[in-house]
Scaffold this active site. Structure first.
Site, PDB file in Angstrom:
ATOM      1  N   ASP A 224       1.091  -1.350  -0.027  1.00 46.47           N
ATOM      2  CA  ASP A 224      -0.165   0.012  -0.017  1.00 46.47           C
ATOM      3  C   ASP A 224       0.822   1.379   0.001  1.00 46.47           C
ATOM      4  O   ASP A 224       1.896   1.472   1.020  1.00 46.47           O
ATOM      5  CB  ASP A 224      -0.932   0.038   1.086  1.00 46.47           C
ATOM      6  CG  ASP A 224      -1.805   1.261   1.160  1.00 46.47           C
ATOM      7  OD1 ASP A 224      -2.241   1.713   0.125  1.00 46.47           O
ATOM      8  OD2 ASP A 224      -1.948   1.748   2.267  1.00 46.47           O
TER       9      ASP A 224
ATOM     10  N   ASP B 108      -3.005   6.640  -5.294  1.00 44.88           N
ATOM     11  CA  ASP B 108      -3.314   5.810  -4.358  1.00 44.88           C
ATOM     12  C   ASP B 108      -3.514   4.406  -4.897  1.00 44.88           C
ATOM     13  O   ASP B 108      -4.465   4.054  -5.447  1.00 44.88           O
ATOM     14  CB  ASP B 108      -4.573   6.305  -3.296  1.00 44.88           C
ATOM     15  CG  ASP B 108      -4.483   5.497  -2.211  1.00 44.88           C
ATOM     16  OD1 ASP B 108      -3.544   4.759  -1.874  1.00 44.88           O
ATOM     17  OD2 ASP B 108      -5.892   5.111  -1.735  1.00 44.88           O
TER      18      ASP B 108
END
Length: 485
Positions: free
Chosen positions: A154, A359
């Site tokens: 992530d 993201d």
């Protein structure tokens, strides 16, 4: 040691639909017909249920290529129990993604209105993380404390963590829990240490002392309600053949949420606790990834380091500057200067004036209402003659393409400062809500209001090499077929 010897490749896995228990008997392929149009070939899809009997699907095999270590991984869902109806899972994917984006926007508003120091000291607001089951997230296997652990990757999170023994409350995972007592290099971080006090930059709250304990405790919550809490610790991390001594990570004793069967999460954000920062002396703050299209066995790569010979891009790189934001310093922001559909530039006053977040934890790209409306209008002008279908969750522009073998669709390009450009892959333009193509939706969603921050989701980053250079504060895009085959 020369830097190129430290270049390290991970394979990345799709954690999202179609389900592991679903055998897709046909494919969706894209062929460029010219610079402004592309052909999406639709072959009838059929889902069939299969039982998965594999008890441990996380790969351990490695191979060396161009002074890099390549770790083989499989689709995480391949190891999971039989899944329910695929259409319901797709709906849950988007609902979960919407919950996450709402939490992210809430955190951004608080940061902007109160300032980062006040917010971090007073609340524990969800971090940017894609750690949700049944979303387009990716996993990688590394070695921590002498044993392999499989982690969600992530770019919006900073603290890396794993589930640890003894565990007061842990979700089910495929691998054995990490046992600190079996690692001679493991040592807890003390609660009075500088490392503990600096934890706020990565988790939203400073480390605290546990009851009758001198160990630094951490607590992290995520946008979907998932959380992890435990002890901050040091241990040896091995990335391929590169040893990172005294790596700071979270040893989770109480964890819950939709993390699936993985052992934890790897943070690639910009704070001092992220893997990027803790390996800066080796990889100089450079990493890149290539996310594959949505297939059962899709795999891509995560490369730490700047050895460009490992890239397989077939278009030149274009680079843009990362925007510094003192209120949100750990996020990756870009300056969106425009969007073009089929070669036609959209018109909106916000272009070039507002930051946009990139993201890996968000699935579907979100645009400000005015930008989305302009995009939808132009797309419908160019994609005409096809029957409409009902909206699907957050996606409101849908078509029934079940009668077609192929469709001609306009290209979608996102433009950034210094003439950088992200050309959305043909597989990232439509979201297939139904396997027979009777409900196929434009894979872009509208934000609630003009004040919210736009987000480039991973669905629109597929089959693109995205290079993050935190040292030069740049980010680059190039087209690449994301496979290690």
């Amino acid at each position: 040691m020369p830097l190129f010897l430290h270049i390290f490749i991970f394979t990345l896995l799709i954690l999202h639909a179609p389900p592991a228990t679903t055998a897709i008997t046909t494919t969706i392929t894209g062929v460029y017909s010219d610079g402004d149009r592309q052909v999406l070939t639709l072959k009838k899809l059929k889902w069939t249920q299969q039982q998965t009997t594999t008890t441990n699907c996380f790969p351990q095999r490695t191979r060396t290529e161009k002074n890099a270590i390549i770790l083989e991984l499989h689709n995480r869902d391949y190891c999971s129990r039989p899944r329910s109806d695929g259409n319901q899972r797709l709906l849950k994917n988007l609902l979960s993604d919407q919950i996450w984006v709402h939490s992210l926007q809430s955190r951004i508003k608080i940061l902007l209105s109160k300032g980062i120091n006040q917010e971090l000291s007073q609340s524990q607001i969800p971090l940017v993380s894609g750690a949700k089951l049944q979303t387009l997230n990716y996993i990688v296997t590394v070695t921590l404390g002498g044993r392999n652990v499989t982690l969600i990757v992530d770019t919006g999170s900073d603290l890396t963590w794993v589930q640890c023994e003894p565990c007061s409350s842990c979700y089910n995972q495929q691998e054995p829990l990490f046992n600190p007592s079996q690692s001679p290099a493991y040592k807890p971080v003390l609660c009075k240490s500088t490392t503990c006090q600096d934890l706020a930059s990565a988790t939203g709250s400073s480390g605290v002392c546990g009851f009758n304990s001198t160990t630094c405790n951490y607590y992290v919550t995520y946008g979907d309600g998932s959380y992890t809490r435990g002890d901050l610790a040091n241990d040896n991390l091995v990335l391929g053949t590169t040893l990172v001594k005294d790596f700071v990570f979270g040893c989770g004793r109480d964890n819950d949420g939709l993390f699936g069967g993985v052992s934890g999460l790897m943070g690639l954000g910009r704070s001092g606790f992220s893997v990027v920062s803790q390996t800066y002396d080796v990889f100089e703050g450079v990493f890149s990834y290539c996310l594959p299209s949505v297939t059962d066995e899709g795999s891509g790569s995560l490369i730490l380091g700047d050895n460009t010979s490992l890239y397989k891009n077939f278009t030149p790189f274009t680079f843009t500057n990362l925007i510094s934001n003192t209120m949100m310093p750990t996020f990756y922001f870009l300056n969106l200067t425009g969007i073009s559909i089929g070669g036609v530039p959209l018109q909106d006053s916000s272009f070039g004036k507002n930051e946009m977040l990139i993201d890996s934890g968000t699935v579907i790209t979100r645009l400000k209402p005015s930008v989305y409306n302009a995009l939808k209008t132009e797309f419908l002008k160019q994609f005409t003659g096809y029957p409409k279908a009902p909206a699907f969750s957050i996606l409101d522009t849908c078509f029934n393409l079940s009668a077609y073998e192929e469709v001609d669709i306009p290209t979608m390009k996102m433009h950034f400062g210094t003439d950088a450009m992200l050309t959305v892959d043909v597989t990232g333009i439509f979201y297939f809500a139904k396997a027979d193509a009777s409900q196929v939706c434009l894979a872009i969603a509208r934000l609630s209001d003009e004040e919210e921050v736009g987000i480039i989701g991973n669905y629109q980053q597929k089959n693109t090499r995205v290079v993050y250079n935190t040292k030069a504060s740049t980010l680059g895009f190039a087209k690449e077929t994301c496979t290690l085959d």
